[in-house]
Design an enzyme around this catalytic site. Sequence first.
Site, PDB file in Angstrom:
ATOM      1  N   LYS A 104       0.831  -1.203   0.000  1.00 11.30           N
ATOM      2  CA  LYS A 104       0.000   0.000   0.000  1.00 11.30           C
ATOM      3  C   LYS A 104       0.862   1.249   0.000  1.00 11.30           C
ATOM      4  O   LYS A 104       0.669   2.155  -0.826  1.00 11.30           O
ATOM      5  CB  LYS A 104      -0.926   0.024   1.214  1.00 11.30           C
ATOM      6  CG  LYS A 104      -1.863   1.231   1.247  1.00 11.30           C
ATOM      7  CD  LYS A 104      -2.522   1.434   2.591  1.00 11.30           C
ATOM      8  CE  LYS A 104      -1.577   2.100   3.570  1.00 11.30           C
ATOM      9  NZ  LYS A 104      -2.276   2.508   4.823  1.00 11.30           N
ATOM     10  N   ASP A 122      -6.105   1.079   0.366  1.00 14.17           N
ATOM     11  CA  ASP A 122      -6.251   1.324   1.793  1.00 14.17           C
ATOM     12  C   ASP A 122      -7.682   0.988   2.197  1.00 14.17           C
ATOM     13  O   ASP A 122      -8.431   0.398   1.415  1.00 14.17           O
ATOM     14  CB  ASP A 122      -5.884   2.768   2.140  1.00 14.17           C
ATOM     15  CG  ASP A 122      -6.798   3.780   1.469  1.00 14.17           C
ATOM     16  OD1 ASP A 122      -7.773   3.366   0.806  1.00 14.17           O
ATOM     17  OD2 ASP A 122      -6.538   4.986   1.599  1.00 14.17           O
TER      18      ASP A 122
END
Length: 218
Positions: A104, A122
Site C-alpha cells: 500500500k 487502503d
Amino acid sequence: MDAPVKLMPRRDPFRILVSAVLSTRTQDPVTAGASARLFRCAADASALARLATPRIQKLIFPVGFYRTKAKLLPRLARMLVEHWNGQTPETMAELLELPGVGRKVANIVLSQGYGLPAIAVDTHVQRISNRLDLVRTTRPINTELALMKILPRRHWKDWNHLLVALGQTVCRPRRPLCPACPVSRVCPKRGVPQTEQTKLEARGKKLERRTASGTSDI
C-alpha cells in the site's frame, strides 16, 4: 466538504513516503497533523536520519504505533541516504526493502509521488470498491490485482486519491451519505444493510422534494 487527504503532500516522493508510513492504523486528519510537525523539523532524509527517536515520538504523537514508527523512520531515512543518495526509490521492489513499507505504502509513493500507474489499496479503496461491486475481495492484494484487471491503466494512479476523498466525506464506513454521492444512482450499495438503504432512499427523496420546492438549504 473538504477531505483531509487534500492536505497530504503532493509530488514530493520523500514526504509522501513518510506520510504514508505514518498513516498506517491512523485517521487521516491525525496523519496530516503529525506529518506537518515532523517535516518542520526534518524536511529531507538526511535531517530525518539525524533526528532522535524521543523527538520523533513527540512530533508524531498520537499516530497509531507512534513508538514503533519513531524507531523505524530514522532507519528508513538512513537507508535512503546510504543506498539511494537520499532519494526515494521509484520501483516496487526497492521500496519494499524499506522498513515499514508494504505494497500500500509503495503504491502510494509510485502513484502520488512519481505519477506512475499503481493502485494503492487502503481502507477506503477496499470498502468502496466492494460497495460499488467492482470487486468481491477481502484482502488488499486481491483487491489491487482485481482492480488492475478492470480499470484502465491511465486511471490507476488516481483511484486511491479519488476514493479516499469520497470515503472521508460521503461514502463513510457507517451511515454513508448516499443521497449526496455523485454515483449513488449506479451504485449497488453492496454491503450496506437493507434497513440503512431504506433510510437513505427516504432521505434522498426528501432532499429531492425540498430542492424542487426551493426550500433546500444545501
